[in-house]
Motif scaffolding. Structure first.
Motif, PDB file in Angstrom:
ATOM      1  N   LEU A 100       0.818  -1.214   0.000  1.00 40.38           N
ATOM      2  CA  LEU A 100       0.000   0.000   0.000  1.00 40.38           C
ATOM      3  C   LEU A 100       0.848   1.258   0.000  1.00 40.38           C
ATOM      4  CD1 LEU A 100      -2.826  -1.076   2.491  1.00 40.38           C
ATOM      5  CD2 LEU A 100      -3.078  -0.636   0.041  1.00 40.38           C
ATOM      6  N   LYS A 101       2.021   1.206   0.622  1.00 42.38           N
ATOM      7  CA  LYS A 101       2.904   2.373   0.623  1.00 42.38           C
ATOM      8  C   LYS A 101       3.318   2.729  -0.803  1.00 42.38           C
ATOM      9  CE  LYS A 101       7.227   4.231   2.438  1.00 42.38           C
ATOM     10  NZ  LYS A 101       8.435   3.977   3.270  1.00 42.38           N
ATOM     11  N   LEU A 102       3.563   1.724  -1.607  1.00 37.51           N
ATOM     12  CA  LEU A 102       3.895   1.978  -3.014  1.00 37.51           C
ATOM     13  C   LEU A 102       2.697   2.579  -3.741  1.00 37.51           C
ATOM     14  CD1 LEU A 102       5.913  -1.269  -3.864  1.00 37.51           C
ATOM     15  CD2 LEU A 102       6.812   1.052  -3.567  1.00 37.51           C
ATOM     16  N   ALA A 103       1.506   2.043  -3.469  1.00 42.05           N
ATOM     17  CA  ALA A 103       0.299   2.549  -4.124  1.00 42.05           C
ATOM     18  C   ALA A 103      -0.001   3.989  -3.718  1.00 42.05           C
ATOM     19  CB  ALA A 103      -0.889   1.653  -3.797  1.00 42.05           C
TER      20      ALA A 103
ATOM     21  N   LEU B 173      -0.732   6.644   6.270  1.00 44.73           N
ATOM     22  CA  LEU B 173      -1.736   5.662   6.662  1.00 44.73           C
ATOM     23  C   LEU B 173      -2.657   5.338   5.494  1.00 44.73           C
ATOM     24  CD1 LEU B 173      -1.749   8.131   9.162  1.00 44.73           C
ATOM     25  CD2 LEU B 173      -2.461   6.064  10.339  1.00 44.73           C
ATOM     26  N   ALA B 174      -3.281   4.171   5.595  1.00 45.50           N
ATOM     27  CA  ALA B 174      -4.291   3.760   4.620  1.00 45.50           C
ATOM     28  C   ALA B 174      -5.615   3.539   5.337  1.00 45.50           C
ATOM     29  CB  ALA B 174      -3.860   2.475   3.916  1.00 45.50           C
ATOM     30  N   SER B 175      -6.690   4.033   4.732  1.00 45.93           N
ATOM     31  CA  SER B 175      -8.014   3.865   5.334  1.00 45.93           C
ATOM     32  C   SER B 175      -8.464   2.417   5.199  1.00 45.93           C
ATOM     33  CB  SER B 175      -9.023   4.784   4.644  1.00 45.93           C
ATOM     34  OG  SER B 175      -8.735   6.139   4.913  1.00 45.93           O
ATOM     35  N   PHE B 176      -8.868   1.840   6.327  1.00 45.35           N
ATOM     36  CA  PHE B 176      -9.364   0.469   6.359  1.00 45.35           C
ATOM     37  C   PHE B 176     -10.886   0.432   6.439  1.00 45.35           C
ATOM     38  CE2 PHE B 176      -6.393  -3.141   7.971  1.00 45.35           C
ATOM     39  CZ  PHE B 176      -5.809  -3.190   6.709  1.00 45.35           C
TER      40      PHE B 176
ATOM     41  N   VAL C 288      -1.207   1.711   9.573  1.00 40.87           N
ATOM     42  CA  VAL C 288       0.024   2.503   9.505  1.00 40.87           C
ATOM     43  C   VAL C 288       0.936   1.923   8.423  1.00 40.87           C
ATOM     44  CG1 VAL C 288       2.078   3.262  10.757  1.00 40.87           C
ATOM     45  CG2 VAL C 288      -0.126   3.139  11.944  1.00 40.87           C
ATOM     46  N   LEU C 289       1.291   2.754   7.448  1.00 38.25           N
ATOM     47  CA  LEU C 289       2.200   2.337   6.381  1.00 38.25           C
ATOM     48  C   LEU C 289       3.624   2.803   6.643  1.00 38.25           C
ATOM     49  CD1 LEU C 289      -0.029   3.183   3.274  1.00 38.25           C
ATOM     50  CD2 LEU C 289      -0.042   1.141   4.705  1.00 38.25           C
ATOM     51  N   ASP C 290       3.744   3.915   7.337  1.00 42.64           N
ATOM     52  CA  ASP C 290       5.055   4.447   7.699  1.00 42.64           C
ATOM     53  C   ASP C 290       4.889   5.352   8.908  1.00 42.64           C
ATOM     54  OD1 ASP C 290       7.755   4.506   7.378  1.00 42.64           O
ATOM     55  OD2 ASP C 290       7.747   5.489   5.418  1.00 42.64           O
TER      56      ASP C 290
ATOM     57  N   ASN D 189      -3.563   8.650   3.663  1.00 47.01           N
ATOM     58  CA  ASN D 189      -3.552   9.842   4.508  1.00 47.01           C
ATOM     59  C   ASN D 189      -2.146  10.164   4.987  1.00 47.01           C
ATOM     60  OD1 ASN D 189      -6.631  10.323   5.113  1.00 47.01           O
ATOM     61  ND2 ASN D 189      -6.297   8.125   5.242  1.00 47.01           N
ATOM     62  N   ALA D 190      -1.867  11.458   5.117  1.00 50.12           N
ATOM     63  CA  ALA D 190      -0.565  11.926   5.592  1.00 50.12           C
ATOM     64  C   ALA D 190      -0.757  12.826   6.804  1.00 50.12           C
ATOM     65  CB  ALA D 190       0.160  12.698   4.490  1.00 50.12           C
ATOM     66  N   ILE D 191       0.060  12.603   7.843  1.00 45.98           N
ATOM     67  CA  ILE D 191      -0.026  13.366   9.076  1.00 45.98           C
ATOM     68  C   ILE D 191       1.394  13.765   9.499  1.00 45.98           C
ATOM     69  CG2 ILE D 191      -0.776  13.368  11.487  1.00 45.98           C
ATOM     70  CD1 ILE D 191      -2.772  11.207  10.808  1.00 45.98           C
ATOM     71  N   PRO D 192       1.638  15.048   9.825  1.00 51.01           N
ATOM     72  CA  PRO D 192       2.984  15.462  10.249  1.00 51.01           C
ATOM     73  C   PRO D 192       3.459  14.736  11.496  1.00 51.01           C
ATOM     74  CG  PRO D 192       1.596  17.371   9.782  1.00 51.01           C
ATOM     75  CD  PRO D 192       0.700  16.181   9.772  1.00 51.01           C
TER      76      PRO D 192
END
Length: 410
Positions: A16-19, A54-57, A95-97, A151-154
Protein backbone atom coordinates in the motif's frame (compact mmCIF):
# COMPACT_ATOMS: atom_id res chain seq x y z
CA UNK A 1 -2.25 -11.62 16.60
CA UNK A 2 -0.15 -14.50 15.23
CA UNK A 3 3.28 -14.11 13.60
CA UNK A 4 1.71 -15.10 10.28
CA UNK A 5 -0.97 -12.41 10.56
CA UNK A 6 1.67 -9.82 11.51
CA UNK A 7 3.79 -10.72 8.48
CA UNK A 8 0.72 -10.49 6.25
CA UNK A 9 -0.11 -7.00 7.58
CA UNK A 10 3.50 -5.88 7.12
CA UNK A 11 3.50 -7.04 3.50
CA UNK A 12 0.12 -5.44 2.89
CA UNK A 13 1.42 -2.18 4.35
CA UNK A 14 4.49 -2.30 2.11
CA UNK A 15 2.34 -2.83 -0.98
CA UNK A 16 0.00 0.00 0.00
CA UNK A 17 2.90 2.37 0.62
CA UNK A 18 3.90 1.98 -3.01
CA UNK A 19 0.30 2.55 -4.12
CA UNK A 20 0.08 5.69 -1.98
CA UNK A 21 2.69 7.38 -4.17
CA UNK A 22 0.26 7.40 -7.10
CA UNK A 23 -3.03 9.21 -7.59
CA UNK A 24 -5.88 7.67 -5.62
CA UNK A 25 -9.53 8.37 -5.00
CA UNK A 26 -11.36 9.89 -2.09
CA UNK A 27 -14.69 11.47 -1.20
CA UNK A 28 -14.37 15.22 -0.71
CA UNK A 29 -16.53 18.09 0.39
CA UNK A 30 -16.12 20.78 -2.29
CA UNK A 31 -18.90 23.25 -1.50
CA UNK A 32 -22.19 23.63 0.35
CA UNK A 33 -24.22 20.44 -0.24
CA UNK A 34 -21.54 19.33 -2.69
CA UNK A 35 -19.70 15.99 -2.38
CA UNK A 36 -17.45 14.59 -5.08
CA UNK A 37 -15.45 11.42 -5.72
CA UNK A 38 -12.09 12.81 -6.82
CA UNK A 39 -8.59 11.60 -7.57
CA UNK A 40 -5.81 13.24 -5.53
CA UNK A 41 -2.09 12.92 -4.76
CA UNK A 42 -0.35 13.22 -1.42
CA UNK A 43 2.31 15.95 -1.35
CA UNK A 44 5.87 14.76 -2.25
CA UNK A 45 7.07 15.74 1.25
CA UNK A 46 5.01 12.82 2.63
CA UNK A 47 7.60 10.44 1.19
CA UNK A 48 10.67 12.66 1.68
CA UNK A 49 10.30 13.61 5.37
CA UNK A 50 9.54 11.67 8.53
CA UNK A 51 5.83 11.63 9.21
CA UNK A 52 2.86 9.27 9.36
CA UNK A 53 1.50 7.60 6.24
CA UNK A 54 -1.74 5.66 6.66
CA UNK A 55 -4.29 3.76 4.62
CA UNK A 56 -8.01 3.86 5.33
CA UNK A 57 -9.36 0.47 6.36
CA UNK A 58 -12.92 1.48 7.15
CA UNK A 59 -15.14 4.45 7.95
CA UNK A 60 -18.61 4.87 9.42
CA UNK A 61 -20.89 7.73 8.48
CA UNK A 62 -21.83 10.08 11.31
CA UNK A 63 -24.93 12.29 11.38
CA UNK A 64 -22.72 15.26 12.29
CA UNK A 65 -21.20 15.02 8.79
CA UNK A 66 -24.45 16.49 7.50
CA UNK A 67 -23.74 19.80 9.21
CA UNK A 68 -20.36 20.20 7.49
CA UNK A 69 -21.82 19.06 4.16
CA UNK A 70 -24.57 21.67 4.35
CA UNK A 71 -22.42 24.54 5.65
CA UNK A 72 -19.01 23.86 4.02
CA UNK A 73 -16.58 26.63 5.04
CA UNK A 74 -19.23 28.41 7.12
CA UNK A 75 -18.67 25.52 9.55
CA UNK A 76 -16.32 26.42 12.42
CA UNK A 77 -13.98 23.48 11.69
CA UNK A 78 -13.79 23.83 7.90
CA UNK A 79 -11.04 26.27 6.78
CA UNK A 80 -12.32 29.44 5.10
CA UNK A 81 -11.84 29.52 1.34
CA UNK A 82 -10.71 25.89 1.15
CA UNK A 83 -10.95 24.03 -2.17
CA UNK A 84 -11.81 20.59 -0.82
CA UNK A 85 -11.91 18.65 2.43
CA UNK A 86 -11.58 14.89 2.86
CA UNK A 87 -14.61 13.55 4.73
CA UNK A 88 -14.70 10.82 7.36
CA UNK A 89 -13.89 10.89 11.08
CA UNK A 90 -15.09 7.48 12.33
CA UNK A 91 -12.20 5.67 10.74
CA UNK A 92 -9.88 2.71 11.11
CA UNK A 93 -6.40 3.11 9.61
CA UNK A 94 -3.39 0.93 8.79
CA UNK A 95 0.02 2.50 9.51
CA UNK A 96 2.20 2.34 6.38
CA UNK A 97 5.06 4.45 7.70
CA UNK A 98 5.87 6.20 10.97
CA UNK A 99 8.70 8.37 12.35
CA UNK A 100 11.63 6.41 13.75
CA UNK A 101 11.08 7.75 17.28
CA UNK A 102 7.34 6.93 17.22
CA UNK A 103 5.78 4.16 19.29
CA UNK A 104 3.94 3.02 16.14
CA UNK A 105 5.28 0.92 13.30
CA UNK A 106 4.30 -0.31 9.88
CA UNK A 107 1.41 -2.77 10.08
CA UNK A 108 -0.20 -1.30 13.19
CA UNK A 109 -3.97 -0.84 13.02
CA UNK A 110 -5.16 2.37 14.69
CA UNK A 111 -8.24 4.43 15.42
CA UNK A 112 -7.66 8.18 15.07
CA UNK A 113 -8.96 10.60 17.70
CA UNK A 114 -11.16 13.10 15.77
CA UNK A 115 -10.71 16.22 17.95
CA UNK A 116 -7.33 17.85 17.32
CA UNK A 117 -7.22 21.51 18.29
CA UNK A 118 -8.71 23.81 20.91
CA UNK A 119 -6.95 26.80 19.32
CA UNK A 120 -6.70 27.80 15.62
CA UNK A 121 -3.99 25.92 13.71
CA UNK A 122 -2.58 25.48 10.23
CA UNK A 123 -4.16 22.15 9.20
CA UNK A 124 -1.13 21.23 7.09
CA UNK A 125 1.52 21.70 9.78
CA UNK A 126 -0.40 21.29 13.07
CA UNK A 127 1.15 24.57 14.21
CA UNK A 128 -0.82 27.36 15.95
CA UNK A 129 -1.95 30.04 13.51
CA UNK A 130 -4.02 33.10 14.38
CA UNK A 131 -6.23 32.84 11.28
CA UNK A 132 -6.21 29.03 11.26
CA UNK A 133 -9.00 26.58 12.07
CA UNK A 134 -10.19 24.57 15.09
CA UNK A 135 -9.07 21.44 13.32
CA UNK A 136 -10.82 18.07 13.48
CA UNK A 137 -10.62 14.87 11.48
CA UNK A 138 -13.06 14.79 8.58
CA UNK A 139 -13.66 18.53 8.67
CA UNK A 140 -10.36 20.37 8.26
CA UNK A 141 -7.91 18.46 6.06
CA UNK A 142 -7.32 17.68 2.43
CA UNK A 143 -4.78 14.94 3.11
CA UNK A 144 -6.46 13.31 6.10
CA UNK A 145 -9.93 11.77 6.22
CA UNK A 146 -11.48 8.36 6.56
CA UNK A 147 -13.03 8.56 3.08
CA UNK A 148 -9.81 9.08 1.16
CA UNK A 149 -7.67 6.02 0.46
CA UNK A 150 -4.32 7.26 1.82
CA UNK A 151 -3.55 9.84 4.51
CA UNK A 152 -0.56 11.93 5.59
CA UNK A 153 -0.03 13.37 9.08
CA UNK A 154 2.98 15.46 10.25
CA UNK A 155 5.36 13.87 12.77
CA UNK A 156 4.57 16.55 15.36
CA UNK A 157 0.80 15.94 15.30
CA UNK A 158 0.51 13.36 18.14
CA UNK A 159 2.40 15.58 20.62
CA UNK A 160 0.37 18.63 19.57
CA UNK A 161 -3.00 16.88 19.93
CA UNK A 162 -2.02 15.51 23.34
CA UNK A 163 -0.91 18.98 24.44
CA UNK A 164 -4.31 20.36 23.42
CA UNK A 165 -5.99 18.02 25.90
CA UNK A 166 -7.43 15.52 23.42
CA UNK A 167 -5.41 12.49 24.52
CA UNK A 168 -3.73 10.11 22.07
CA UNK A 169 -4.03 10.93 18.37
CA UNK A 170 -3.57 7.25 17.48
CA UNK A 171 -5.10 4.42 19.47
CA UNK A 172 -3.75 1.00 18.58
CA UNK A 173 -6.20 -1.87 18.23
CA UNK A 174 -5.48 -5.59 18.16
CA UNK A 175 -8.16 -7.18 16.00
CA UNK A 176 -9.06 -10.80 16.60
CA UNK A 177 -9.54 -13.19 13.72
CA UNK A 178 -13.34 -12.89 13.89
CA UNK A 179 -13.47 -9.09 14.34
CA UNK A 180 -14.78 -7.18 11.33
CA UNK A 181 -13.29 -3.89 10.17
CA UNK A 182 -16.75 -2.31 10.45
CA UNK A 183 -16.88 -3.26 14.13
CA UNK A 184 -13.47 -1.72 14.73
CA UNK A 185 -14.44 1.46 12.86
CA UNK A 186 -17.22 1.85 15.45
CA UNK A 187 -14.55 2.47 18.09
CA UNK A 188 -14.89 6.23 17.47
CA UNK A 189 -18.65 6.51 18.08
CA UNK A 190 -18.23 4.26 21.12
CA UNK A 191 -15.49 6.57 22.43
CA UNK A 192 -17.65 9.60 21.63
CA UNK A 193 -20.46 8.23 23.77
CA UNK A 194 -18.16 6.98 26.51
CA UNK A 195 -16.45 10.38 26.69
CA UNK A 196 -19.78 12.21 26.69
CA UNK A 197 -21.04 10.16 29.61
CA UNK A 198 -17.77 10.67 31.50
CA UNK A 199 -18.12 14.45 31.12
CA UNK A 200 -21.80 14.56 32.09
CA UNK A 201 -22.35 16.43 35.31
CA UNK A 202 -25.51 17.23 37.23
CA UNK A 203 -25.93 19.73 40.03
CA UNK A 204 -27.06 18.43 43.42
CA UNK A 205 -29.47 20.25 45.72
CA UNK A 206 -26.52 21.56 47.76
CA UNK A 207 -24.94 23.02 44.60
CA UNK A 208 -22.21 20.37 44.36
CA UNK A 209 -21.32 18.54 41.17
CA UNK A 210 -22.17 14.92 40.50
CA UNK A 211 -20.03 13.48 37.72
CA UNK A 212 -21.14 10.92 35.16
CA UNK A 213 -24.63 9.56 34.51
CA UNK A 214 -26.10 9.38 38.04
CA UNK A 215 -27.10 5.98 39.47
CA UNK A 216 -30.87 5.37 39.54
CA UNK A 217 -31.43 8.35 37.24
CA UNK A 218 -34.30 9.19 34.91
CA UNK A 219 -32.92 9.44 31.35
CA UNK A 220 -34.30 10.45 27.96
CA UNK A 221 -33.10 9.78 24.41
CA UNK A 222 -35.04 12.06 22.06
CA UNK A 223 -35.11 10.78 18.46
CA UNK A 224 -33.13 7.98 20.07
CA UNK A 225 -33.74 4.89 17.96
CA UNK A 226 -30.56 5.03 15.84
CA UNK A 227 -26.98 3.88 16.34
CA UNK A 228 -25.55 6.59 18.62
CA UNK A 229 -28.36 6.36 21.17
CA UNK A 230 -28.13 2.56 21.27
CA UNK A 231 -24.36 2.69 21.80
CA UNK A 232 -24.91 5.18 24.62
CA UNK A 233 -27.65 3.09 26.21
CA UNK A 234 -25.39 0.02 26.04
CA UNK A 235 -22.76 1.91 28.03
CA UNK A 236 -25.38 3.15 30.52
CA UNK A 237 -26.58 -0.45 30.97
CA UNK A 238 -23.07 -1.75 31.72
CA UNK A 239 -23.33 -1.14 35.48
CA UNK A 240 -24.51 -3.20 38.46
CA UNK A 241 -28.27 -3.59 38.78
CA UNK A 242 -28.48 -1.23 41.76
CA UNK A 243 -26.96 1.58 39.64
CA UNK A 244 -29.18 1.15 36.58
CA UNK A 245 -31.46 4.04 35.58
CA UNK A 246 -34.94 3.87 37.05
CA UNK A 247 -36.53 5.08 33.82
CA UNK A 248 -35.35 5.43 30.21
CA UNK A 249 -37.59 7.36 27.81
CA UNK A 250 -36.96 6.93 24.07
CA UNK A 251 -38.78 8.80 21.28
CA UNK A 252 -38.78 8.02 17.58
CA UNK A 253 -40.92 6.75 14.72
CA UNK A 254 -43.34 4.01 15.66
CA UNK A 255 -41.81 1.62 13.13
CA UNK A 256 -38.35 2.02 14.70
CA UNK A 257 -39.77 1.76 18.22
CA UNK A 258 -41.49 -1.51 17.31
CA UNK A 259 -38.10 -2.91 16.24
CA UNK A 260 -36.43 -1.55 19.34
CA UNK A 261 -39.01 -3.20 21.57
CA UNK A 262 -37.50 -6.54 20.52
CA UNK A 263 -33.85 -5.58 21.09
CA UNK A 264 -31.98 -7.80 23.55
CA UNK A 265 -30.64 -4.60 25.18
CA UNK A 266 -34.15 -3.30 25.92
CA UNK A 267 -35.42 -6.69 27.09
CA UNK A 268 -32.43 -7.09 29.40
CA UNK A 269 -32.89 -3.64 30.94
CA UNK A 270 -36.55 -4.35 31.63
CA UNK A 271 -35.69 -7.71 33.13
CA UNK A 272 -33.19 -6.00 35.45
CA UNK A 273 -35.77 -3.50 36.68
CA UNK A 274 -35.49 -0.43 34.43
CA UNK A 275 -38.67 1.04 32.96
CA UNK A 276 -37.92 1.50 29.24
CA UNK A 277 -40.71 3.65 27.81
CA UNK A 278 -40.94 3.96 24.02
CA UNK A 279 -42.92 6.96 22.78
CA UNK A 280 -44.02 7.78 19.23
CA UNK A 281 -42.60 11.18 18.36
CA UNK A 282 -45.95 12.09 16.75
CA UNK A 283 -47.92 11.32 19.91
CA UNK A 284 -49.90 14.49 20.83
CA UNK A 285 -49.38 13.66 24.53
CA UNK A 286 -45.60 13.26 24.15
CA UNK A 287 -44.65 15.74 26.89
CA UNK A 288 -46.99 14.13 29.41
CA UNK A 289 -45.57 10.70 28.61
CA UNK A 290 -41.98 11.99 28.79
CA UNK A 291 -42.59 13.17 32.35
CA UNK A 292 -44.91 10.40 33.58
CA UNK A 293 -42.24 9.09 35.97
CA UNK A 294 -40.52 12.41 36.61
CA UNK A 295 -38.35 14.78 34.62
CA UNK A 296 -35.03 13.56 33.22
CA UNK A 297 -31.69 14.00 34.97
CA UNK A 298 -29.89 13.60 31.64
CA UNK A 299 -31.33 14.19 28.16
CA UNK A 300 -29.67 13.33 24.86
CA UNK A 301 -31.03 14.75 21.59
CA UNK A 302 -30.05 12.74 18.55
CA UNK A 303 -31.66 14.86 15.85
CA UNK A 304 -31.50 18.63 15.65
CA UNK A 305 -34.95 20.18 15.29
CA UNK A 306 -36.95 22.89 17.03
CA UNK A 307 -39.45 20.25 18.17
CA UNK A 308 -36.76 18.04 19.72
CA UNK A 309 -35.01 20.95 21.41
CA UNK A 310 -38.27 22.29 22.86
CA UNK A 311 -39.07 18.84 24.25
CA UNK A 312 -35.61 18.62 25.83
CA UNK A 313 -36.01 21.97 27.57
CA UNK A 314 -39.47 21.01 28.85
CA UNK A 315 -38.50 17.65 30.38
CA UNK A 316 -35.06 18.45 31.86
CA UNK A 317 -34.96 18.29 35.66
CA UNK A 318 -33.50 21.13 37.73
CA UNK A 319 -29.73 20.67 37.81
CA UNK A 320 -29.96 18.19 34.93
CA UNK A 321 -27.66 17.80 31.93
CA UNK A 322 -28.58 18.25 28.27
CA UNK A 323 -26.41 16.74 25.50
CA UNK A 324 -26.92 17.26 21.78
CA UNK A 325 -25.47 14.92 19.17
CA UNK A 326 -25.32 15.92 15.50
CA UNK A 327 -25.44 19.69 15.93
CA UNK A 328 -27.98 21.81 14.10
CA UNK A 329 -27.34 22.40 10.41
CA UNK A 330 -29.38 25.60 10.60
CA UNK A 331 -27.37 28.20 12.61
CA UNK A 332 -30.64 29.92 13.55
CA UNK A 333 -31.95 26.81 15.32
CA UNK A 334 -31.71 27.47 19.04
CA UNK A 335 -32.37 25.64 22.30
CA UNK A 336 -34.78 27.83 24.25
CA UNK A 337 -34.39 27.07 27.94
CA UNK A 338 -36.52 29.17 30.31
CA UNK A 339 -34.65 31.37 32.78
CA UNK A 340 -36.01 31.56 36.30
CA UNK A 341 -36.77 34.73 38.19
CA UNK A 342 -33.67 36.38 39.60
CA UNK A 343 -33.37 35.93 43.38
CA UNK A 344 -33.48 38.93 45.71
CA UNK A 345 -30.49 39.76 47.92
CA UNK A 346 -30.19 41.74 51.14
CA UNK A 347 -27.09 43.58 49.89
CA UNK A 348 -24.93 44.08 46.82
CA UNK A 349 -22.17 42.10 48.52
CA UNK A 350 -24.49 39.08 48.92
CA UNK A 351 -25.56 39.40 45.29
CA UNK A 352 -21.96 39.50 44.05
CA UNK A 353 -20.91 36.56 46.23
CA UNK A 354 -23.85 34.47 45.03
CA UNK A 355 -23.31 35.29 41.35
CA UNK A 356 -19.59 34.45 41.52
CA UNK A 357 -20.32 31.19 43.34
CA UNK A 358 -22.79 30.15 40.63
CA UNK A 359 -20.06 30.29 37.99
CA UNK A 360 -18.23 27.08 37.20
CA UNK A 361 -15.38 26.06 34.93
CA UNK A 362 -12.87 23.32 34.27
CA UNK A 363 -9.10 23.74 34.17
CA UNK A 364 -8.52 22.16 30.76
CA UNK A 365 -10.71 21.66 27.67
CA UNK A 366 -11.21 17.95 28.37
CA UNK A 367 -11.00 17.92 32.16
CA UNK A 368 -14.38 16.66 33.47
CA UNK A 369 -13.91 18.11 36.97
CA UNK A 370 -15.49 21.50 37.53
CA UNK A 371 -14.82 24.27 40.03
CA UNK A 372 -16.98 27.09 41.37
CA UNK A 373 -16.05 30.74 41.07
CA UNK A 374 -13.76 32.57 38.70
CA UNK A 375 -10.94 30.89 36.83
CA UNK A 376 -7.38 31.31 38.10
CA UNK A 377 -6.58 33.92 35.43
CA UNK A 378 -10.06 35.20 34.54
CA UNK A 379 -11.17 37.47 31.74
CA UNK A 380 -14.25 39.27 33.03
CA UNK A 381 -16.94 41.20 31.19
CA UNK A 382 -19.35 43.46 33.11
CA UNK A 383 -21.95 44.15 30.46
CA UNK A 384 -24.95 46.39 31.04
CA UNK A 385 -23.63 47.86 34.30
CA UNK A 386 -24.08 51.60 34.74
CA UNK A 387 -20.65 53.16 34.66
CA UNK A 388 -19.41 54.09 38.15
CA UNK A 389 -22.49 52.64 39.85
CA UNK A 390 -22.40 50.95 43.26
CA UNK A 391 -23.25 47.62 41.61
CA UNK A 392 -20.36 47.90 39.14
CA UNK A 393 -18.01 48.84 41.99
CA UNK A 394 -19.17 45.87 44.08
CA UNK A 395 -18.46 43.42 41.25
CA UNK A 396 -15.10 45.02 40.46
CA UNK A 397 -14.10 44.74 44.13
CA UNK A 398 -14.42 40.94 43.90
CA UNK A 399 -12.43 40.60 40.68
CA UNK A 400 -8.78 39.63 41.40
CA UNK A 401 -6.24 42.40 41.01
CA UNK A 402 -4.64 42.38 37.59
CA UNK A 403 -7.49 40.45 35.91
CA UNK A 404 -8.60 41.54 32.44
CA UNK A 405 -11.97 43.35 32.71
CA UNK A 406 -14.23 44.60 29.91
CA UNK A 407 -16.72 47.28 30.95
CA UNK A 408 -19.83 48.47 29.11
CA UNK A 409 -18.40 51.98 29.17
CA UNK A 410 -15.36 50.72 27.22
Amino acid sequence: MSDRETTSLDQRAEDLKLAAQSSHEGIYLTGPDQIELLSDDLPPSTFEEEGFLLASFGNCRCASDAKAIRQFDAHARVPSGVEKIALGHETLQLVLDAPSDSSFKRGDVVVITPGHASEPIDPLSFEPQKDGVLAALGYSYRYLGGLRRFNAIPANAPAFVSGQGFGNLFNKVSPKADTSLISLAHAEPFACNYGTNKHVFTIAEDGGFNYGVPPRAVLAYLSGTARMAMINLTIVASVPDDELPQVVYVTGSQAKLDQMDEYALVRDLRKRGTKVILIDRKDPAILEKLTEHGKSDVVWTNYASAETYDQAAAILADGGNLNNYAGAVDPDLLIRIPIGKAPEFSSLEDEVRSQFDQMHHNVGPNDPQRFRGLAREPKVGLIGFESGSDREKAYLARVPEGASVLLSSG
